[in-house]
Design a protein around this motif. Structure first.
Motif, PDB file in Angstrom:
ATOM      1  N   GLY A  59      26.715  57.734  52.261  1.00  0.00           N
ATOM      2  CA  GLY A  59      25.526  57.834  53.439  1.00  0.00           C
ATOM      3  C   GLY A  59      25.551  56.406  54.019  1.00  0.00           C
ATOM      4  O   GLY A  59      26.661  55.563  54.123  1.00  0.00           O
ATOM      5  N   GLU A  60      24.205  55.822  53.559  1.00  0.00           N
ATOM      6  CA  GLU A  60      23.806  54.546  53.980  1.00  0.00           C
ATOM      7  C   GLU A  60      24.489  53.462  53.158  1.00  0.00           C
ATOM      8  O   GLU A  60      24.454  53.758  51.915  1.00  0.00           O
ATOM      9  N   LEU A  61      25.021  52.315  53.634  1.00  0.00           N
ATOM     10  CA  LEU A  61      25.669  51.301  52.717  1.00  0.00           C
ATOM     11  C   LEU A  61      24.727  50.186  52.284  1.00  0.00           C
ATOM     12  O   LEU A  61      24.822  49.562  51.445  1.00  0.00           O
ATOM     13  N   THR A  62      23.496  50.330  52.932  1.00  0.00           N
ATOM     14  CA  THR A  62      22.581  49.342  52.638  1.00  0.00           C
ATOM     15  C   THR A  62      22.175  49.566  51.261  1.00  0.00           C
ATOM     16  O   THR A  62      21.909  50.626  50.683  1.00  0.00           O
ATOM     17  N   GLY A  63      22.063  48.282  50.410  1.00  0.00           N
ATOM     18  CA  GLY A  63      21.662  48.359  48.946  1.00  0.00           C
ATOM     19  C   GLY A  63      22.996  48.489  48.086  1.00  0.00           C
ATOM     20  O   GLY A  63      22.758  48.483  46.879  1.00  0.00           O
ATOM     21  N   LEU A  64      23.980  48.821  48.559  1.00  0.00           N
ATOM     22  CA  LEU A  64      25.078  48.974  47.596  1.00  0.00           C
ATOM     23  C   LEU A  64      25.860  47.615  47.383  1.00  0.00           C
ATOM     24  O   LEU A  64      25.640  46.788  48.018  1.00  0.00           O
ATOM     25  N   ASN A  65      26.544  47.545  46.331  1.00  0.00           N
ATOM     26  CA  ASN A  65      27.266  46.105  45.776  1.00  0.00           C
ATOM     27  C   ASN A  65      28.633  46.545  45.973  1.00  0.00           C
ATOM     28  O   ASN A  65      29.274  47.290  45.940  1.00  0.00           O
ATOM     29  N   GLY A  66      29.413  45.423  46.596  1.00  0.00           N
ATOM     30  CA  GLY A  66      30.692  45.100  46.604  1.00  0.00           C
ATOM     31  C   GLY A  66      31.459  44.253  45.653  1.00  0.00           C
ATOM     32  O   GLY A  66      30.636  43.383  45.283  1.00  0.00           O
TER      33      GLY A  66
ATOM     34  N   PHE B  92      28.150  40.941  47.601  1.00  0.00           N
ATOM     35  CA  PHE B  92      29.555  40.869  47.289  1.00  0.00           C
ATOM     36  C   PHE B  92      29.572  39.880  46.259  1.00  0.00           C
ATOM     37  O   PHE B  92      29.216  39.009  46.109  1.00  0.00           O
ATOM     38  N   THR B  93      30.865  40.140  45.414  1.00  0.00           N
ATOM     39  CA  THR B  93      31.311  39.359  44.421  1.00  0.00           C
ATOM     40  C   THR B  93      32.813  39.300  44.347  1.00  0.00           C
ATOM     41  O   THR B  93      33.381  40.373  44.928  1.00  0.00           O
ATOM     42  N   VAL B  94      33.359  38.184  44.522  1.00  0.00           N
ATOM     43  CA  VAL B  94      34.632  37.810  44.359  1.00  0.00           C
ATOM     44  C   VAL B  94      35.283  37.365  43.217  1.00  0.00           C
ATOM     45  O   VAL B  94      34.757  36.405  42.796  1.00  0.00           O
ATOM     46  N   ALA B  95      36.633  37.912  42.945  1.00  0.00           N
ATOM     47  CA  ALA B  95      37.249  37.423  41.620  1.00  0.00           C
ATOM     48  C   ALA B  95      38.672  37.604  42.074  1.00  0.00           C
ATOM     49  O   ALA B  95      39.091  38.434  42.604  1.00  0.00           O
ATOM     50  N   ALA B  96      39.398  36.537  41.888  1.00  0.00           N
ATOM     51  CA  ALA B  96      40.615  36.281  42.300  1.00  0.00           C
ATOM     52  C   ALA B  96      41.561  35.469  40.998  1.00  0.00           C
ATOM     53  O   ALA B  96      41.004  34.887  40.323  1.00  0.00           O
ATOM     54  N   PRO B  97      42.685  35.713  40.939  1.00  0.00           N
ATOM     55  CA  PRO B  97      43.615  34.973  39.912  1.00  0.00           C
ATOM     56  C   PRO B  97      43.278  33.584  39.878  1.00  0.00           C
ATOM     57  O   PRO B  97      43.452  32.744  39.073  1.00  0.00           O
ATOM     58  N   ARG B  98      43.260  33.019  41.250  1.00  0.00           N
ATOM     59  CA  ARG B  98      43.221  31.648  41.494  1.00  0.00           C
ATOM     60  C   ARG B  98      41.805  31.430  41.853  1.00  0.00           C
ATOM     61  O   ARG B  98      41.207  31.724  42.836  1.00  0.00           O
ATOM     62  N   GLU B  99      41.044  30.823  41.021  1.00  0.00           N
ATOM     63  CA  GLU B  99      39.428  30.404  41.170  1.00  0.00           C
ATOM     64  C   GLU B  99      39.223  29.763  42.498  1.00  0.00           C
ATOM     65  O   GLU B  99      38.057  30.129  43.151  1.00  0.00           O
ATOM     66  N   THR B 100      40.050  28.607  42.890  1.00  0.00           N
ATOM     67  CA  THR B 100      39.613  27.970  44.158  1.00  0.00           C
ATOM     68  C   THR B 100      39.841  28.898  45.259  1.00  0.00           C
ATOM     69  O   THR B 100      38.989  28.464  46.098  1.00  0.00           O
ATOM     70  N   ARG B 101      40.736  29.970  45.168  1.00  0.00           N
ATOM     71  CA  ARG B 101      40.834  31.035  46.365  1.00  0.00           C
ATOM     72  C   ARG B 101      39.685  31.680  46.361  1.00  0.00           C
ATOM     73  O   ARG B 101      39.121  32.133  47.520  1.00  0.00           O
ATOM     74  N   ALA B 102      39.201  32.306  45.227  1.00  0.00           N
ATOM     75  CA  ALA B 102      38.113  33.166  45.201  1.00  0.00           C
ATOM     76  C   ALA B 102      36.807  32.446  45.873  1.00  0.00           C
ATOM     77  O   ALA B 102      35.991  33.003  46.416  1.00  0.00           O
TER      78      ALA B 102
ATOM     79  N   LEU C   2      32.277  34.588  52.893  1.00  0.00           N
ATOM     80  CA  LEU C   2      31.473  35.994  52.899  1.00  0.00           C
ATOM     81  C   LEU C   2      30.017  35.698  52.592  1.00  0.00           C
ATOM     82  O   LEU C   2      29.107  36.627  52.584  1.00  0.00           O
ATOM     83  N   GLY C   3      29.711  34.497  51.935  1.00  0.00           N
ATOM     84  CA  GLY C   3      28.294  34.546  51.284  1.00  0.00           C
ATOM     85  C   GLY C   3      28.300  35.256  50.119  1.00  0.00           C
ATOM     86  O   GLY C   3      27.196  35.809  49.866  1.00  0.00           O
ATOM     87  N   ALA C   4      29.259  35.199  49.360  1.00  0.00           N
ATOM     88  CA  ALA C   4      29.467  35.909  48.026  1.00  0.00           C
ATOM     89  C   ALA C   4      29.289  35.312  46.699  1.00  0.00           C
ATOM     90  O   ALA C   4      29.278  34.050  46.939  1.00  0.00           O
ATOM     91  N   HIS C   5      29.150  35.986  45.848  1.00  0.00           N
ATOM     92  CA  HIS C   5      29.164  35.282  44.236  1.00  0.00           C
ATOM     93  C   HIS C   5      30.559  35.294  44.022  1.00  0.00           C
ATOM     94  O   HIS C   5      31.613  35.983  44.305  1.00  0.00           O
ATOM     95  N   VAL C   6      31.047  34.582  42.865  1.00  0.00           N
ATOM     96  CA  VAL C   6      32.148  34.381  42.386  1.00  0.00           C
ATOM     97  C   VAL C   6      32.024  34.809  40.737  1.00  0.00           C
ATOM     98  O   VAL C   6      31.096  34.542  39.996  1.00  0.00           O
ATOM     99  N   ALA C   7      33.060  35.828  40.412  1.00  0.00           N
ATOM    100  CA  ALA C   7      33.214  36.164  38.982  1.00  0.00           C
ATOM    101  C   ALA C   7      34.667  35.898  38.507  1.00  0.00           C
ATOM    102  O   ALA C   7      35.619  35.463  39.336  1.00  0.00           O
TER     103      ALA C   7
END
Length: 428
Positions: free
Chosen positions: A185-192, A216-226, A233-238
């Motif tokens: 339904g509405e995407l507001t409030g969901l986490n990605g 949003f949270t970003v996780a990538a094999p290379r942390e610098t790319r993440a 994106l204005g996101a967090h990093v994991a």
């Protein structure tokens, strides 16, 4: 300038995705900041009284009014050739020129997204409005051209409200949004969560975030790319190794590592769902080869859409839009006809005003001569008003135009042509 002449003054010249390669359109592209100065130069070179330049990735075209639109169109093509420089083709002619009714139909079709590379795409109307506003603020748009753009916007609104030409996503990113909306339904409030730093994954994540995902949270094999992607994106990093832990708080997971190893396994996702207390999780796998083990679809509350699934949805919707385009073109034809009809009717206004003025002048003359004798006054008024038309009709009949005159009078008046009393000599 009479109203019908307005449409005859309209001219559009340019190049689009059907007539020219992207390299040429890139060379022609006009930035918003440059538009006022460029328009001034093009108006002077092509004798345009007013103009707007529409510059997008699909097209660069000038919409304007001119006393001699065909000649101005040729001059505009020459100006576009000069701007293209060494990107101008040596053979062939990549530019088109539309004038009068054809130009009006083209303007309406462009604004209604019927001339776009992807029929029904929503961006073009905003681009037309922005180009119009830039030119207007710079003093390049007069009331006549402004009115034609307003009519184009009204046409575009009808197309979007009365047809299905704009319905359904036609890209992988918009298809992902549709599926997510159907699921949650509405995407507001969901986490990605974005796993990987591939371009397609970032595009999908950006589209989802624009539709209201809380974070949003970003996780990538290379942390610098993440970190690079997260910054955009204005996101967090994991940490990528802790991705299953990050999935605990994610409702939508976008996977795009571009590697050759599975990033999400069936067993790993089963443990995640158990710890999430079976809250649904939507996985979007746009990696080639895939990042997600296909068998995760066997898990309750796990919904997996791979790249081919989203492409299939987009292609189906593109087909539906094309099928609905005919209904949209019908709306455009109706709106063009209505504008032309309205303009022609406006052309009759001076004649109507003049006729009323003539009748009123005769009424005042008769009243001044005969005063309060109503019968004599009205009789004399009718005689005066009919004298000129009667003489004109006789002359038309002598010249062989009786049938045309009869048809016109029947159109204007509910005439009874049954012979009655002999005609009285008209009184001057």
């Amino acid at each position: 300038m009479s109203a019908p002449d307005l449409i005859s003054r309209l001219v559009i010249a340019g190049a689009n995705h059907r007539t020219s390669p992207l390299s040429l359109r890139d060379a022609l592209f006009v930035e918003d900041m440059e538009a006022p100065t460029q328009l001034a130069a093009w108006r002077a070179a092509s004798e345009l009284s007013s103009a707007v330049v529409l510059s997008t990735c699909d097209r660069v075209e000038v919409i304007g009014l001119a006393e001699h639109p065909e000649a101005s169109g040729r001059l505009l093509c020459q100006a576009l050739f000069e701007r293209a420089g060494d990107k101008a083709p040596r053979g062939g002619h990549p530019f088109y020129v539309h004038t009068a009714d054809t130009a009006l139909k083209h303007l309406f079709a462009v604004s209604s997204s019927l001339d776009s590379m992807v029929v029904g795409e929503p961006q073009i109307l905003g681009q037309v409005k922005a180009a119009h506003q830039v030119a207007k603020e710079a003093g390049h748009v007069d009331a006549d051209l402004d009115g034609l753009f307003q009519a184009a916007y009204a046409c575009a609104k009808r197309v979007r409200t009365e047809t299905a030409v704009a319905e359904g996503p036609v890209s992988v990113a918009t298809a992902a949004i549709q599926v997510a909306s159907d699921l949650f339904g509405e995407l507001t409030g969901l986490n990605g969560l974005l796993l990987g730093a591939g371009e397609m994954g970032e595009l999908v994540a950006e589209s989802l975030k624009s539709r209201g995902l809380a974070q949003f949270t970003v996780a990538a094999p290379r942390e610098t790319r993440a970190r690079d992607v997260a910054r955009r994106l204005g996101a967090h990093v994991a940490e990528f190794e802790a991705r299953e832990e990050a999935m605990l708080g994610a409702d939508v997971v976008v996977c795009c590592t571009g590697g050759r190893h599975l990033v999400v396994s069936e067993e790993g996702l089963r443990q995640v769902l158990r710890r999430r207390r079976q809250r649904p999780i939507f996985l979007i796998d746009v990696s080639l080869p895939g990042d997600v083990e296909p068998t995760v679809e066997r898990l309750d509350n796990a919904f997996l859409y791979a790249l081919e699934d989203l492409e299939r949805i987009a292609e189906q919707n593109r087909g539906r839009r094309e099928a609905n385009a005919q209904a949209a073109w019908t709306v455009v034809e109706q709106e063009v006809a209505e504008v032309l009809k309205s303009r022609r009717q406006r052309g009759a206004v001076p004649l109507i005003v003049g006729l009323r003025g003539h009748f009123e002048a005769e009424r005042r003359r008769v009243l001044a001569e005969l005063g309060d004798d109503a019968e004599r006054t009205t009789e004399r008024l009718i005689q005066r008003l009919l004298h000129g038309p009667s003489e004109g009709l006789r002359q038309l009949a002598e010249e062989g135009f009786e049938a045309e005159a009869r048809a016109l009078l029947r159109r204007l008046f509910p005439l009874d042509e049954t012979p009655s009393d002999p005609e009285s000599p008209p009184d001057r």
